[in-house]
Scaffold this motif. Structure first.
Motif, short mmCIF file in Angstrom:
data_model
loop_
_atom_site.label_atom_id
_atom_site.label_comp_id
_atom_site.label_asym_id
_atom_site.label_seq_id
_atom_site.Cartn_x
_atom_site.Cartn_y
_atom_site.Cartn_z
N UNK A 144 -11.65 5.95 -16.44
CA UNK A 144 -12.25 6.18 -15.12
C UNK A 144 -11.99 4.97 -14.22
N UNK A 145 -12.00 5.23 -12.89
CA UNK A 145 -11.74 4.19 -11.90
C UNK A 145 -10.42 3.48 -12.20
N UNK B 245 -16.45 8.57 -17.90
CA UNK B 245 -17.12 7.28 -17.75
C UNK B 245 -17.20 6.49 -19.05
N UNK B 246 -17.64 5.24 -18.89
CA UNK B 246 -17.74 4.36 -20.05
C UNK B 246 -18.66 4.96 -21.11
N UNK B 247 -19.74 5.58 -20.65
CA UNK B 247 -20.65 6.24 -21.59
C UNK B 247 -20.53 7.76 -21.46
N UNK C 250 0.83 -1.20 0.00
CA UNK C 250 0.00 0.00 0.00
C UNK C 250 0.86 1.26 0.00
N UNK D 239 -6.51 5.34 3.15
CA UNK D 239 -7.66 4.42 3.08
C UNK D 239 -7.60 3.36 4.19
N UNK D 240 -6.38 2.91 4.50
CA UNK D 240 -6.24 1.94 5.59
C UNK D 240 -6.81 2.54 6.87
N UNK E 294 -11.79 1.90 -21.38
CA UNK E 294 -12.15 1.58 -20.01
C UNK E 294 -11.27 2.28 -18.97
N UNK F 253 -9.37 -5.32 4.34
CA UNK F 253 -8.43 -4.25 4.02
C UNK F 253 -7.40 -4.72 2.99
N UNK G 241 -8.99 -4.77 -0.36
CA UNK G 241 -9.09 -3.43 -0.94
C UNK G 241 -7.72 -2.98 -1.44
N UNK G 242 -6.67 -3.39 -0.71
CA UNK G 242 -5.32 -2.97 -1.08
C UNK G 242 -4.72 -3.82 -2.18
N UNK H 139 -15.78 -1.04 -9.75
CA UNK H 139 -15.68 -0.18 -8.57
C UNK H 139 -16.26 -0.91 -7.38
N UNK H 140 -16.05 -0.35 -6.19
CA UNK H 140 -16.76 -0.80 -5.00
C UNK H 140 -17.62 0.36 -4.56
N UNK I 23 -10.15 -9.37 -8.09
CA UNK I 23 -9.82 -7.96 -8.22
C UNK I 23 -8.57 -7.77 -9.07
N UNK J 12 -21.68 1.76 -15.95
CA UNK J 12 -20.32 1.39 -15.55
C UNK J 12 -20.30 -0.06 -15.10
N UNK K 181 -12.67 4.37 -7.82
CA UNK K 181 -13.77 3.43 -7.62
C UNK K 181 -13.60 2.63 -6.33
N UNK K 182 -12.99 3.21 -5.31
CA UNK K 182 -12.71 2.57 -4.01
C UNK K 182 -11.80 1.36 -4.15
N UNK K 183 -11.21 1.18 -5.33
CA UNK K 183 -10.45 -0.05 -5.55
C UNK K 183 -8.97 0.11 -5.30
N UNK K 184 -8.49 1.35 -5.25
CA UNK K 184 -7.07 1.57 -5.14
C UNK K 184 -6.71 1.84 -3.68
N UNK K 185 -5.78 1.06 -3.18
CA UNK K 185 -5.40 1.23 -1.78
C UNK K 185 -4.57 2.48 -1.62
#
Lengths: 299, 422
Positions: free
Chosen positions: A166-167, A143-145, A80, A257-258, A163, B417, B420-421, B254-255, B247, B270, A249-253
């Motif tokens: 975004x995100x 976005x995609x669209x 991370x 975020x931790x 793709x 966690x 997610x990471x 996305x989440x 993932x 999306x 998109x909440x996917x990247x640590x």
């Protein structure tokens, strides 16, 4: 004369201290004290619903869980931080190049100080709306669209939506650069405006090319501004979780975020421990930066 | 916004407390008459409707001040700031954290007029018809009652002290975009089907997301849990590893953590398949976009929420709160919720407040006799359509597990966690 000066200096010292006192108190109450609390809590125990004030290293050992087992691979926390540091480096490099270019243009190509002022104010326009709104406004675009994909497809440049707009890492970096370039522009502009123009004339007279003048005269004199801008950018990116969340998109640590996840799960001690770790790492980076340039002397 | 509300209401409670103290010392009716009836209602935005607040004010003269936060923040507030709200609308799974903290007061079942009418889903873990429903996870039945008023222990048999008075509940499944998928979806396993690479999403609330993941694991036949809602460490590792792999291979677009995010992801295309909540599907559909709350053969992941009072609420404020809760169960609110695709706690009273054809569509799984409208009047379904998943008995009867706080919750959050990471 000399003997007279000492009490005067002491007098000066006391009044200076008194003048600094209010700020000192504000710092103590709103910065030092909370920080001490965070450090203390990071060594406490906890359960599902409360913090237990007994000393434990649990929050730290669990934060680094699996780090020895997974060698030579990286465990979650190292991965991370490595990822956050990577974003930090990319954003720093981009904001530096763009910020320096903008500041250089404002300082040397815009002659009238009125226009310098006006254009510098134009740079602040994005700050008239909130941080989050500026970020979210990218979403319908990327976005995609979204507009960009729609445009690419209408022009037949792409037959399917892109793709990674975004995100993705790209969108996170884009949003950061958008949000943070201004923090580079201002201190660098400030440094550039203070450069004595006769130095540049002297360089020209001595036969330096434009590039040589930039590299050997302007850049070294802009260092304090660059370092101050860098500190802004680095500290913001290191601690951020909102931009990573919304644009990734909440996917990247990220290091922030931790902390956020632990807080959301009511696990305050590990959140505090991670805050301490983050603070330590950020301080190290800043120390390195200020090693490169002694800001106090340069100012 | 919520802070602002909160600031205003904190002032009010101080005023209220002062008035109460005054009232106790010198019982003068004039003081009571002038005191505004205000309840600060902490919950997620999903359940907080302006129309309900308007109706309560009209019917009871009680002004509801909503404090809208996310699911996790409801829990956090109850534990860290018990003085910042009067009434909380929280999920049953959070009770394992909330009750031991002692920050909620037990609800006196004798003061709830329709307590006996509350659906047996909560009190016995079965449908009104007597059919047993899925019990894995934090099923409301397990945490519905306390041993005594001051107890922090859950009672397995009904007592007169309830933890929460149920408001809404539902059976959740995957939401899909049938127009973009173009083939039938029948199993939870589809969430991780590589056909939907980059077009799937999952909920980033660990207690709920892990359950969706568990449904996927069981659907793929990889593993059958003894109790999905109470995994062992090995099971948590296995489940989160599966998520991590998905993932890394780019399965997820996305989440999401918040109702509106899930609506936007789906409406903008999306994502085409994702964990979702029923009213979110309704919201996408009311934009004229095809979206289906797809029933799946492995069953539903269910949730329920209910009202409790903050520890310090007493006297007249407490009376208003009970008055409000009794009103909530008395039918109007129930009908309102049912029309959004939720289920209300007392079915009889809600039925009395709904038109026969509405009841038939939402609760009995029958084709709509005429156009179905959302509470705000927008068209949801044309006449003749049938609700996804069918009737109440089919949907609630198909519940496989409930949102849950596990014994290994702390470990699970760490592993989440890592996911997610990853």
């Amino acid at each position: 004369m000399i003997t007279d000066a000492a009490p005067a200096r002491r007098h000066l010292a006391i009044s200076a201290r008194l003048q600094a006192l209010p700020l000192g108190l504000v710092f103590a109450a709103f910065f030092v004290l909370p920080l001490v609390l965070v450090v203390v809590v990071s060594f406490w125990d906890y359960n599902d619903y409360q913090i237990i004030p007994s000393f434990t290293l649990r929050s730290y050992t669990e934060s680094f869980e699996g780090c020895l087992d997974e060698l030579p691979g990286l465990c979650t926390i190292f991965r991370t931080y490595a990822s956050t540091a990577r974003f930090c480096a990319i954003v720093w490099a981009l904001t530096l190049v763009i910020g320096f270019t903008v500041a250089y243009f404002l300082a040397f190509h815009v002659r009238s100080s009125l226009w310098q002022m006006v254009l510098a104010l134009v740079c602040t326009i994005p700050f008239w709306t909130s941080n989050v709104i500026r970020m979210i406004s990218w979403i319908p675009l990327l976005g995609r669209n979204g507009l960009v994909n729609g445009g690419l497809q209408t022009l037949h440049l792409m037959d399917r939506p892109v793709e990674w707009l975004l995100y993705s890492d790209f969108s996170v970096v884009l949003a950061f650069v958008h949000l943070l370039t201004f923090f580079m522009v201002v201190p660098i502009l400030n440094s550039l405006l203070r450069i004595d123009r006769s130095l540049i004339e002297a360089a020209y007279d001595a036969g330096a090319s434009g590039r040589q003048t930039l590299w050997t005269v302007v850049l070294p004199l802009a260092k304090p501004g660059i370092v101050i801008g860098s500190i802004f950018v680095v500290t913001i990116v290191m601690g951020d979780f909102v931009t990573f969340g919304v644009m990734g998109g909440q996917q990247i640590a990220s290091a922030g975020k931790i902390i956020e996840t632990r807080l959301a799960a009511l696990q305050f001690p590990p959140a505090a421990a991670n805050a301490v770790i983050l603070l330590a790492i950020t301080l190290i980076i800043i120390r390195v930066l200020t090693r490169i340039v002694d800001i106090r002397r340069e100012l | 916004m919520s802070d602002e509300l909160n600031g205003v209401s904190r002032r009010n409670i101080i005023k209220g407390a002062g008035a109460l103290a005054g009232a106790a010392a010198f019982p003068m009716p004039a003081v009571h008459a002038q005191e505004p009836k205000v309840l600060r209602y902490l919950g997620t935005a999903v359940n907080q409707s302006a129309e309900i607040a308007r109706k309560v004010e009209a019917d009871l003269g009680i002004k509801i001040e909503y404090v809208a936060v996310t699911t996790d923040d409801v829990t956090k507030r109850v534990i860290t700031q018990p003085g910042s709200y009067d009434l909380v609308d929280t999920e049953y799974f959070s009770l394992k954290k909330l009750v031991p903290s002692g920050n909620l007061q037990a609800m006196d079942a004798n003061k709830i007029k329709l307590f006996d009418k509350i659906t047996p889903v909560f009190t016995k873990g079965e449908l009104p018809s007597g059919k047993r429903i899925g019990d894995q996870g934090t099923a409301p039945r397990k945490v519905m009652f306390l041993e005594g008023q001051r107890s922090t222990k859950f009672s397995s048999a009904p007592t007169e002290w309830a933890t929460l008075i149920p408001t809404v509940y539902n059976a959740d499944t995957l939401g899909i975009r049938p127009d973009l998928i173009g083939r039938p979806i029948e199993s939870w396993a589809e969430l991780l089907n590589s056909q939907f690479k980059g077009k799937a999403a999952i909920l980033n609330i660990p207690s709920i997301g892990i359950m969706d993941a568990a449904m996927v694991v069981e659907a793929t036949g990889k593993h059958t849990y003894a109790d999905k809602g109470n995994m062992t460490r090995a099971e948590i590792d296995m489940t989160t590893n599966l998520l991590k792999e998905a993932k890394r291979s780019g399965q997820f677009r996305a989440f999401w953590t918040d109702f509106n995010e899930s609506v936007n992801l789906m409406a903008s295309g999306e994502t085409v398949i994702q964990s979702m909540w029923s009213p979110a599907v309704t919201a996408v559909r009311s934009k004229g976009i095809a979206c289906k709350f797809q029933p799946l053969k492995e069953g539903y992941r269910s949730w329920a929420s209910g009202f409790a009072l903050s520890r310090g609420v007493s006297g007249r404020k407490q009376e208003w709160a009970y008055e409000f809760i009794n009103w909530f169960l008395s039918g109007w609110a129930g009908a309102y919720l049912n029309r959004q695709g939720y289920y209300s706690a007392v079915l009889d009273t809600a039925k009395a407040n709904m038109a026969a054809d509405e009841w038939a569509y939402w609760m009995e799984g029958k084709p709509a006799a005429q156009d179905i409208k959302a509470p705000d009047g927008t068209l949801l379904e044309k006449a003749g359509s049938v609700r996804d998943g069918g009737s109440y008995d089919e949907r609630m009867g198909g519940v496989a597990c409930w949102n849950s706080v596990m014994d290994e919750n702390d470990y699970m959050v760490r592993k989440w966690n890592e996911f997610i990471a990853a």
